[in-house]
Each structure stands twice: as C-alpha cells, then as structure tokens.
Scaffold this motif. Sequence first.
Motif, mmCIF file in Angstrom:
data_model
loop_
_atom_site.group_PDB
_atom_site.id
_atom_site.type_symbol
_atom_site.label_atom_id
_atom_site.label_comp_id
_atom_site.label_asym_id
_atom_site.label_seq_id
_atom_site.Cartn_x
_atom_site.Cartn_y
_atom_site.Cartn_z
ATOM 1 N N UNK A 170 0.703 -1.102 0.037
ATOM 2 C CA UNK A 170 0.143 0.026 0.021
ATOM 3 C C UNK A 170 0.938 1.281 -0.071
ATOM 4 N N UNK A 171 1.902 1.080 0.746
ATOM 5 C CA UNK A 171 2.979 2.445 0.795
ATOM 6 C C UNK A 171 3.612 2.463 -0.601
ATOM 7 N N UNK A 172 3.798 1.568 -1.381
ATOM 8 C CA UNK A 172 4.365 1.696 -2.748
ATOM 9 C C UNK A 172 3.378 2.203 -3.602
ATOM 10 N N UNK A 173 2.204 1.847 -3.513
ATOM 11 C CA UNK A 173 1.022 2.592 -4.383
ATOM 12 C C UNK A 173 0.910 3.647 -4.061
ATOM 13 N N UNK A 174 0.555 4.095 -2.973
ATOM 14 C CA UNK A 174 0.579 5.594 -2.788
ATOM 15 C C UNK A 174 1.685 6.564 -3.352
ATOM 16 N N UNK A 175 2.890 5.961 -3.211
ATOM 17 C CA UNK A 175 4.048 6.658 -3.630
ATOM 18 C C UNK A 175 3.949 6.573 -5.390
ATOM 19 N N UNK A 176 3.453 5.747 -5.970
ATOM 20 C CA UNK A 176 3.198 5.925 -7.319
ATOM 21 C C UNK A 176 1.984 6.782 -7.771
ATOM 22 N N UNK A 177 1.138 6.697 -6.895
ATOM 23 C CA UNK A 177 -0.014 7.654 -7.101
ATOM 24 C C UNK A 177 0.404 9.114 -6.945
ATOM 25 N N UNK A 178 1.202 9.450 -6.145
ATOM 26 C CA UNK A 178 1.990 10.755 -6.169
ATOM 27 C C UNK A 178 2.758 10.996 -7.205
ATOM 28 N N UNK A 179 3.503 10.148 -7.838
ATOM 29 C CA UNK A 179 4.305 10.224 -8.984
ATOM 30 C C UNK A 179 3.407 10.716 -10.128
ATOM 31 N N UNK A 180 2.133 9.936 -10.274
ATOM 32 C CA UNK A 180 1.496 10.321 -11.411
ATOM 33 C C UNK A 180 0.673 11.628 -11.264
ATOM 34 N N UNK A 201 -5.952 -5.678 -12.483
ATOM 35 C CA UNK A 201 -5.410 -4.358 -12.534
ATOM 36 C C UNK A 201 -4.115 -4.168 -12.611
ATOM 37 N N UNK A 202 -3.118 -5.202 -11.812
ATOM 38 C CA UNK A 202 -1.785 -5.197 -11.899
ATOM 39 C C UNK A 202 -1.378 -5.201 -13.134
ATOM 40 N N UNK A 203 -1.693 -6.323 -14.114
ATOM 41 C CA UNK A 203 -1.537 -6.492 -15.377
ATOM 42 C C UNK A 203 -1.825 -5.377 -16.458
ATOM 43 N N UNK A 204 -2.864 -4.593 -16.179
ATOM 44 C CA UNK A 204 -3.248 -3.427 -16.872
ATOM 45 C C UNK A 204 -2.058 -2.447 -16.689
ATOM 46 N N UNK A 205 -1.578 -2.316 -15.195
ATOM 47 C CA UNK A 205 -0.727 -1.211 -15.075
ATOM 48 C C UNK A 205 0.523 -1.507 -15.460
ATOM 49 N N UNK A 206 1.107 -2.556 -15.540
ATOM 50 C CA UNK A 206 2.462 -2.927 -16.142
ATOM 51 C C UNK A 206 2.725 -2.398 -17.333
ATOM 52 N N UNK A 207 1.696 -1.854 -18.000
ATOM 53 C CA UNK A 207 2.131 -1.704 -19.312
ATOM 54 C C UNK A 207 2.184 -0.009 -19.434
ATOM 55 N N UNK A 208 2.110 0.508 -18.271
ATOM 56 C CA UNK A 208 2.314 1.840 -18.169
ATOM 57 C C UNK A 208 3.662 2.270 -17.968
ATOM 58 N N UNK A 250 7.508 -5.686 -10.010
ATOM 59 C CA UNK A 250 8.240 -6.193 -8.761
ATOM 60 C C UNK A 250 7.203 -6.654 -7.903
ATOM 61 N N UNK A 251 5.935 -5.895 -7.757
ATOM 62 C CA UNK A 251 4.885 -6.033 -6.804
ATOM 63 C C UNK A 251 4.082 -7.330 -7.203
ATOM 64 N N UNK A 252 3.882 -7.576 -8.412
ATOM 65 C CA UNK A 252 3.439 -8.772 -8.868
ATOM 66 C C UNK A 252 4.109 -10.092 -8.619
ATOM 67 N N UNK A 253 5.246 -9.731 -8.931
ATOM 68 C CA UNK A 253 6.197 -10.865 -8.259
ATOM 69 C C UNK A 253 5.976 -11.455 -6.891
ATOM 70 N N UNK A 254 6.105 -10.156 -6.009
ATOM 71 C CA UNK A 254 5.943 -10.539 -4.485
ATOM 72 C C UNK A 254 4.589 -11.021 -4.382
ATOM 73 N N UNK A 255 3.566 -10.568 -5.035
ATOM 74 C CA UNK A 255 1.867 -10.867 -4.790
ATOM 75 C C UNK A 255 2.097 -12.451 -5.136
ATOM 76 N N UNK A 256 2.630 -12.685 -6.133
ATOM 77 C CA UNK A 256 2.349 -14.113 -6.565
ATOM 78 C C UNK A 256 2.915 -15.027 -5.787
ATOM 79 N N UNK A 257 4.294 -14.646 -5.098
ATOM 80 C CA UNK A 257 4.958 -15.549 -4.094
ATOM 81 C C UNK A 257 3.848 -15.513 -2.838
#
Length: 216
Positions: free
Chosen positions: A21-31, A114-121, A130-137
């Motif tokens: 969630x912290x990573x997601x908020x950081x990326x939202x600020x970047x966008x 949602x993650x798969x759609x965002x990978x293309x941005x 990286x998050x997708x790999x972590x979530x898969x594990x």
Amino acid sequence: MQTINRFLYGPTPEERIRAWQSKLRTEQRHLDREMRQLDVATNKARQTVKQLATKGDVKSARILAKEVVRSEKQKDRLSVSKARLGSINSQLQQQMAMAKVTGSIQKSTEIMRLSNSLIKLPQISQTMREMSMEMTKAGIMEEMLEDTLDMEDDEELEEEADEEVDKVLFQLTDGKLGQAGAVSNELPSLEDKLQEEETERNMEMYRQQLNGILSG
C-alpha cells in the motif's frame, strides 16, 4: 519473539500488505506530479496554437495541436492508472481484514487484472512488475506468462485524425479557425518576422516539453 518469527518466516501478511500500500501511494503521487507537469506544458502549447492560428500559420498550429491532443490522451491514461492504483489499494485493504481473521492472504483475480493493466504504463511498469512477483509469491496472484497478458490498445496516444485535430483547433481559437490563413498583400515587417521567429521558438520548446513528458 516477533523479531525471531520475522527472521524465520519473513514479514507477516499484514506487514506485506502495508508495504504494498505504501508503494501504491508513492506511485499515485508520482502520477499526480506528472499530470501537473503535463497540464503546465499543455496550457502553454494551447496559447501558442491560438497565436499561430490567428496569424494564419495553420500548418504549424495543426502540428502543435496534435501534440495537445496526444497530451490530453496521455493525461486521461495517467488518471485512469491512478484510479486503478487506488482500486488495488482498496482490494488490499480487504485482504488485510481477511488476513486478521484467517491469518493468510487469499487469491484475488481483481488485483491480478488491475496489476496486469498497469504493467504496461512505462512510468510505473517496474514497480508493478516487482509487486506482481511479490504478490505471486505471497499467494494473491497466479503467475502469468508475459504473452498471455490481456494487452490493451495503446494506439490512443497516436496522432489523431485530421478531423479531430480540426475540432481541437476550432475550440482553441474560439471558432475562428476558418478566419485563419487569410492571404495578405502586405509584405511582412521586420517586427512581424521577429515575432514569427519567437513564436516558432516557443512552439518548438512546447513540443519538446510535451514529447519529453509523453515519452517519460
């Protein structure tokens, strides 16, 4: 004891979710920051389009108007991507509640979609991979091959058809585009030439700014 458990078994499900969630908020600020930069460059470009069209330089106005159209499409795409990041965050919050009850994380097809759609941005592609790999594990997502992802149509950032650019020019010039390009019998003065050169420099500068943001 908690420190020993973390060393032996790694972060708890709740800790993993908070980190994501912290990573997601950081990326939202970047966008958000990128959309603000895009707004500034686009507004300057709009003013230059008006100047060019009013002076009758419809060709240059059309070239820059296409960049304005592309920047608007890109902003829409960034806005949608920010909303998707928020949706993943909400899904993870639900996972947090479930983890407190069951002690484990459940699979989520929505987070995977949602993650798969965002990978293309490009702006957030690396983080989402990286998050997708972590979530898969962690068991939230199933591993998917790169060529099986549901790829969306990315042609939306291509230059628009002439009729769409005409519409933008019409709006930017307050409906006066038809008056632009009137032939004048007067020879251009030195002041006109200097002003034209200044406008050309501004147009090139705004094009470079927009292209830099769009390709970022």
